[in-house]
Design an enzyme around this catalytic site. Structure first.
Site, short mmCIF file in Angstrom:
data_model
loop_
_atom_site.label_atom_id
_atom_site.label_comp_id
_atom_site.label_asym_id
_atom_site.label_seq_id
_atom_site.Cartn_x
_atom_site.Cartn_y
_atom_site.Cartn_z
N SER A 1 0.83 -1.21 0.00
CA SER A 1 0.00 0.00 0.00
C SER A 1 0.86 1.25 0.00
CB SER A 1 -0.93 -0.01 1.21
OG SER A 1 -1.82 -1.10 1.15
N ARG B 1 1.63 3.95 -3.42
CA ARG B 1 1.28 5.35 -3.19
C ARG B 1 2.52 6.24 -3.35
NH1 ARG B 1 -2.51 2.45 -0.59
NH2 ARG B 1 -4.55 3.37 -0.11
N SER C 1 -12.09 1.72 -0.55
CA SER C 1 -11.35 2.92 -0.15
C SER C 1 -10.43 3.38 -1.29
CB SER C 1 -10.52 2.64 1.10
OG SER C 1 -9.54 1.64 0.84
N GLN C 2 -10.04 2.45 -2.17
CA GLN C 2 -9.15 2.81 -3.27
C GLN C 2 -9.82 3.77 -4.25
OE1 GLN C 2 -7.58 -0.75 -5.05
NE2 GLN C 2 -6.35 -1.27 -3.26
N ASP D 1 -8.13 -7.70 4.92
CA ASP D 1 -7.11 -8.53 4.29
C ASP D 1 -6.58 -9.61 5.23
OD1 ASP D 1 -7.20 -7.41 1.80
OD2 ASP D 1 -5.47 -6.11 2.05
N HIS E 1 -12.56 -9.44 -4.51
CA HIS E 1 -11.12 -9.22 -4.62
C HIS E 1 -10.54 -10.17 -5.68
CE1 HIS E 1 -10.30 -6.82 -0.68
NE2 HIS E 1 -11.39 -6.43 -1.29
N ARG F 1 -13.23 -14.46 -1.83
CA ARG F 1 -12.42 -15.01 -0.75
C ARG F 1 -13.23 -15.76 0.30
NH1 ARG F 1 -7.98 -10.06 -0.28
NH2 ARG F 1 -6.65 -10.87 -1.95
N ARG G 1 -3.49 -14.02 -1.06
CA ARG G 1 -3.90 -14.18 0.34
C ARG G 1 -4.43 -15.59 0.62
NH1 ARG G 1 -1.97 -10.07 2.13
NH2 ARG G 1 -2.23 -8.01 1.22
#
Length: 464
Positions: free
Chosen positions: A53, A57, A199-200, A345, A372, A376, A417
């Site tokens: 993350s 950024r 949120s992205q 996550d 995702h 998941r 994940r």
């Protein structure tokens, strides 16, 4: 014990095949790995790769700054590789030396105004780059992605950017890559969007603000599904000189026009990756210290240590490090319900260790993780059931019952994940065979090497 060193692929081949693989990929061409049961407590101090993350950024902010920036501790993963590759295709100078990156930023300039960019399966780049391109200098840009990323629509983000003036079209897949972007087209101004989906999407609008003619004023219509990641975006923007203000709940955020300035940034370890190593301590009755991420972080997945405390682990917290000690014998405490939305996550990490608790563990608040890299919730429920564990699936989560997982031959569904969580389960149970293990390259290419370094039996399964 076989190593799983990065072998990589040719970037042009990966792009032509619509793959998320990169020259930084691990286990290319390896169909499966076997992870053996480890009957002894795992005790270790370990420094983990950098945060995905923060890495992406920082890369984007540095590339949009006027001047030279240095980033230290970069995560060398598929997502980071494709982000850097896109910046180079735009004309930025990016020099990589191990985990240190030097970037000569472009500001609003676009030296290659007809650039075609390929981002693999990098979800952050897919969400963050369109606004930055639309707000920059003149050009026509194409953003294409892996087959997986093409199947992840971004309708809410694209609607918000278009409301701010962005000229973005989707010639093949509705509201998903490939994207065609004409710049300059992002005027900026006020925009209202939902924070309930990702949120992205919010971060993608905010990041473009300093380059937009009128900045941006973001209003959230409902709630932010993972507020910490928006706060991380705002922090990184301020590190690179952006002028902004936000209310405490991040429902009203203003970014002033004016661009980015270069910065020298150290990037901490990935807290999501750390959850797997803390979980190994928990289920083996061991003791693991992660030396390069601690309570000073904004990363929400570090709160997984609070869940582990609830399960009977001892946790020692420092600003830059955390130690988890599992209960003797690895028998964990269950019998609780936990809202994992803020640290979604880590949902699969918790589900993977829940069978070793003394009572059921219920997880809720994570319906969004169905969209995702895989569904998941459905995938982990199916995997646990195939190993003989009682599990109940719900729209927004699952309940895992105590049991002794059998050995299993399991698909990873091209989801990093899923692969890492099931590896933890195998270590504590009777071992697992994981198909397509190279998917860990999305966030932690050396994952299986790190396991082997802890004494866990990890071996490649040869191609038939």
């Amino acid at each position: 014990m076989a190593t799983t060193e990065t072998t990589g692929v040719d970037a042009a081949t990966a792009e032509a095949e619509g793959s998320g693989l990169s020259p930084w990929s691990a286990l290319v061409g390896v169909p499966a790995v076997d992870v053996a049961r480890h009957p002894a407590p795992i005790t270790a101090e370990i420094a983990l790769p950098g945060s995905k993350s923060y890495s992406n950024r920082a890369l984007l902010c540095a590339a949009m700054a006027e001047g030279r920036s240095t980033l230290r501790g970069l995560l060398r993963s598929d997502d980071s590789y494709w982000c850097i590759d896109s910046l180079r295709r735009l004309g930025a100078r990016v020099a990589v030396d191990g985990t240190t990156v030097e970037i000569d930023g472009l500001g609003r300039r676009r030296p290659r105004p007809e650039a075609r960019l390929y981002i693999g399966s990098a979800g952050t780049t897919a969400r963050f780059l369109p606004g930055l391109l639309a707000a920059g200098g003149p050009g026509r840009f194409t953003i294409d992605a892996s087959r997986q990323m093409r199947g992840r629509p971004m309708a809410a983000l694209l609607a918000a950017l278009r409301a701010l003036g962005a000229d973005i079209t989707c010639p093949e897949t509705p509201e998903a890559p490939p994207l065609e972007i004409v710049a300059p087209s992002l005027l900026g101004g006020p925009v209202t969007l939902s924070g309930a989906l990702s949120s992205q999407f919010i971060s993608g609008v905010l990041l473009a603000g300093p380059l937009a003619l009128n900045g941006v004023h973001v209003l959230i219509a409902d709630h932010v599904v993972q507020k910490d990641y928006v706060a991380m975006t705002l922090d990184m923007m301020e590190t690179f000189g952006a002028v902004l203000e936000a209310d405490p709940d991040l429902m009203d955020m203003r970014v002033e026009p004016g661009g980015y300035r270069p910065a020298d940034v150290g990037l901490e370890a990935d807290a999501s990756t750390a959850t797997y190593f803390f979980a190994l301590a928990a289920v083996t009755g061991g003791r693991v210290t992660v030396t390069n991420v601690g309570t000073a972080t904004r990363q929400p997945d570090l709160r997984f240590i609070d869940v582990l405390e609830r399960m009977g682990c001892a946790v020692a917290r420092e600003p830059q490090a955390v130690t988890v000690t599992g209960p003797a014998g690895g028998r964990l405490t269950g019998g609780f319900d936990v809202d994992m939305q803020p640290l979604s996550d880590a949902t699969l990490t918790l589900a993977a260790i829940a069978p070793f608790a003394d009572a059921p563990v219920a997880i809720h608040g994570v319906e969004h993780i169905r969209k995702h890299e895989s569904d998941r919730i459905a995938v982990i429920c199916a995997a646990l059931a195939s190993l003989g564990i009682g599990v109940e699936e719900r729209p927004d989560g699952l309940t895992v019952h105590p049991g002794r997982p059998t050995h299993g031959d399991l698909a990873t569904h091209d989801d990093h994940r899923v692969a890492m969580a099931l590896a933890v389960l195998g270590v504590a149970a009777e071992g697992v065979r994981l198909r397509d293990p190279g998917c860990v390259s999305k966030t932690c290419p050396p994952f299986f090497d790190l396991l082997a370094g802890l004494g866990v039996g990890v071996s490649r399964v040869p191609a038939p």
